[in-house]
Write an enzyme that holds these catalytic residues in place. Sequence first.
Site, PDB file in Angstrom:
ATOM      1  N   CYS A 169       2.256  34.332  12.765  1.00 10.22           N
ATOM      2  CA  CYS A 169       1.493  35.310  11.839  1.00 10.22           C
ATOM      3  C   CYS A 169      -0.052  34.949  11.790  1.00 10.22           C
ATOM      4  CB  CYS A 169       1.654  35.256  10.381  1.00 10.22           C
ATOM      5  SG  CYS A 169       3.354  35.710  10.148  1.00 10.22           S
TER       6      CYS A 169
ATOM      7  N   ASN B 126       5.891  42.487   6.354  1.00  7.55           N
ATOM      8  CA  ASN B 126       5.344  41.522   7.254  1.00  7.55           C
ATOM      9  C   ASN B 126       5.643  41.649   8.650  1.00  7.55           C
ATOM     10  OD1 ASN B 126       4.544  39.053   8.396  1.00  7.55           O
ATOM     11  ND2 ASN B 126       5.124  37.918   6.804  1.00  7.55           N
TER      12      ASN B 126
ATOM     13  N   HIS C 158      -3.769  38.593   6.703  1.00  7.76           N
ATOM     14  CA  HIS C 158      -2.303  38.946   7.395  1.00  7.76           C
ATOM     15  C   HIS C 158      -1.493  39.466   6.120  1.00  7.76           C
ATOM     16  CE1 HIS C 158       1.569  38.294   8.578  1.00  7.76           C
ATOM     17  NE2 HIS C 158       1.952  37.037   8.034  1.00  7.76           N
TER      18      HIS C 158
END
Length: 381
Positions: free
Chosen positions: A142, A337, A307
């Site tokens: 990420c 996500n 993020h």
Amino acid sequence: RSSSSTTTTTRSRSKSSPQTILHMAVSSGSLNCRPIGIGSATPDTIIPNADLESVVETSDEWIQTRTGIAKRRVLLKEEPLVGLASRAAKNALDMSGLDAKELDLIVCATSSPDDLFGDATSVAASLECTSNTLAFDVTAACSGFLFATVTAGQFIHNGQGKTIKNALVIGADALSRWVDWDDRNSCILFGDGAGAMVLTHQDDKSSSNDDDDESADDSTGMPGLLGFSAHSNGKGYEKLCLGYNGESRHIKTPGEGTTVSKGSYGNIMMNGREVYKFATREVPVVLREAMEAADITIDQVDWVLLHQANIRIMETVADRLGISMDKVITNLSEYGNTSAASIPLALDEAVRKGQVKKGDIIACAGFGAGLSWGSAIIRWG
């Protein structure tokens, strides 16, 4: 501020163990490059929270309350990640006005490639880049897109626009391939997607007095990557990981033979509570470090882009920075996500709908597996 990179190693000892813990950090001021194009792409298949109620014990209300996610998009079995990354790249190139043959560098951030040896070259081929285009992957989960952006920015800056002038940075992941769909704590979180950004060389003319400079009328005149800071700490890797899980394969070599392993990986393993504590502790710090490297304050930041992992993390980070959630860019509810894709995917939507305008300063931060975390301060356009 001119670029000056620093690397530090923090050494500490645990009370329970004499082993030295290494905590790496890298930071720098401005790099002579700027973003000129952004693009994204997502799969057509949408799985809303309500659909997961027939898969695991959960509910739309439970998921949204704890994560802020309403739906996610997933690639089907026959759909390649390279195709998604290529679509995002083409959209970014269209905005930039560059032809793919003008790209000198492609950096693809992904932890879930179609090819374990890397997807960047396949993307370059699909774009019909020339063989002079350097293309490679970066694996940092990420944090990957920001690490890839800094890597590309360093290539452009250090080459002074002569060896590497134009770069394409891609963040693309298909973590639906690696989720345990029987685990309600993880399968609700992840979706698939891709985002891409075009960087080009930009000399810093903000302090130039040369009125005869051919580019003196360039209204930009300043770099677009103002500063960054990045960290990693492998001691925390088990909090979020996707480990190798090969099966035994016996080879009948002379004697008793040789047992090797047939390659495969397990599912995503995550300690959600620990990841939350890690993110809310470290992200505000790394954002301040990047702002210090860029020689700006939080009051000069137009937007914060984190993020897209969990809305609670974003709210906590905003509170610790002393800013309103109105300044935080998010599309988490629509996509979940998407790992390395989350930052460029959210930025693309914000730019195209006019939320982010040319000259806006965006404080970005990525965090995740590794453990790794970092921040980059970007001036859009």
